[in-house]
Design an enzyme around this catalytic site. Sequence first.
Site, PDB file in Angstrom:
ATOM      1  CB  THR A  42       3.372   4.396  -7.154  1.00 49.17           C
ATOM      2  OG1 THR A  42       3.925   5.624  -6.521  1.00 49.17           O
ATOM      3  CG2 THR A  42       4.363   3.564  -7.695  1.00 49.17           C
ATOM      4  CE1 TYR A  53       5.468  13.203  -4.703  1.00 43.36           C
ATOM      5  CE2 TYR A  53       3.887  11.647  -4.912  1.00 43.36           C
ATOM      6  CZ  TYR A  53       4.393  12.714  -5.318  1.00 43.36           C
ATOM      7  OH  TYR A  53       3.540  13.710  -6.095  1.00 43.36           O
ATOM      8  CD  GLU A  78      -2.911  -0.877  -0.200  1.00 47.89           C
ATOM      9  OE1 GLU A  78      -3.049   0.111  -0.635  1.00 47.89           O
ATOM     10  OE2 GLU A  78      -3.835  -1.786  -0.301  1.00 47.89           O
ATOM     11  CE1 TYR A 134      -6.639   2.960  -0.975  1.00 45.96           C
ATOM     12  CE2 TYR A 134      -4.516   2.953  -0.432  1.00 45.96           C
ATOM     13  CZ  TYR A 134      -5.558   2.328  -0.836  1.00 45.96           C
ATOM     14  OH  TYR A 134      -5.353   1.196  -1.555  1.00 45.96           O
ATOM     15  CG  LEU A 151       8.275   3.393  -5.827  1.00 46.59           C
ATOM     16  CD1 LEU A 151       7.996   2.962  -7.283  1.00 46.59           C
ATOM     17  CD2 LEU A 151       8.306   2.445  -4.900  1.00 46.59           C
ATOM     18  CG  ASP A 159      -8.051   4.177  -4.875  1.00 47.86           C
ATOM     19  OD1 ASP A 159      -9.138   4.223  -5.300  1.00 47.86           O
ATOM     20  OD2 ASP A 159      -7.093   3.381  -5.773  1.00 47.86           O
TER      21      ASP A 159
END
Length: 345
Positions: free
Chosen positions: A39, A78, A33, A116, A76, A134
Amino acid sequence: MTFSERILKWYGQHKRELPWRTTKDPYKIWLSEIMLQQTRVAQGMPYYYKFLEAFPTVYDLANADEQKVLKLWQGLGYYSRARNLHATSKMVVEKYAGGFPDTYKELKKLKGVGDYTASAIASICFDEPEPVVDGNVYRVLSRYFGIDTPINSTEGIKYFKELAREVMHIENIRDYNQGIMEFGAIQCAPKKPYCLHCPLNESCIALKENRVTELPVKINKIKIKNRYFNYLVFIDPNGNTALEQRRGKGIWQNLYQFPLLEAKKALNLVELKEQIMEESGFPKIESLTLYNKEPLIHKLSHQHLHTRFWILETTDRLKEGISWETITSFPVPVLIADFIKTYKI
DNA sequence: AAAGCGGGGGC
DNA sequence: GCCCCAGCTTT
């Protein structure tokens, strides 16, 4: 059939086989998650495998160095996700004896776990009837119910969460939550949704009123900032170079890069030399050449980085020189990794 | 309430 | 070039 029953039926027929769909292990669900926040599944998948191999349990992750975690996360984006992931693994080990909390309320207290993600873990692992909202869910609900409240307004966020709660399937929240997200990703796609053979097309308000392309509504106002980066690639007589770690606020926190001179505008050779002179603590320079004549424009969501790499051969050995063999063990932004790949001494 | 935070892929 | 992606945190 109700809305949620149709979602569940569609999910049973069309769901993709994904590695985290065969487990209820909170560690694995949590890991997936976090990785999938903002992503795509295809982008996150290889990282999921890499992480589980390097860190089979939450204890392995908690015991690792942050540098190793960031290195595995490299590419990836963030990166606060990786730092929070590491911090939360330590928290789970130290405060929860290695077992993840099992309620939405407790999960939400973990770093990097928001509304979320807490809902996702609680519903998938512990059958707690908490709806996930989401990007996919916003799209499905806004279209099916014809809601044009902006999904990223305070009002919209509250409204869609309540709506999601009203229509969720409590008895099988695990499959329902994953089902509505999968439905949004595959069937009710952002562009060119397959309305013609959609199981909800007889009752979809957006389709009926020909507003599918208008929904969901999103208020967008990101301003792109231009920045001018000059990376100083020192090369000493031993062939070693220098790296620095990014600290404080802003992008790429805790990642490494070549020493950076940021300017208000693009600099020419003379101006750059002046800038270098003003800095103290730099080694003596034998030669200075510009690596890329045309600035490389590295594009982030909010910034365009106009980047030049300068090669500086030094007279003396660097104090904390790093060889080109070991340079790849440091976590670096993609911008730096791409340069390292193409540059040969 | 708004801003900041990455990188990639689809069209 | 623009939009979006299994969002969260800080200001």
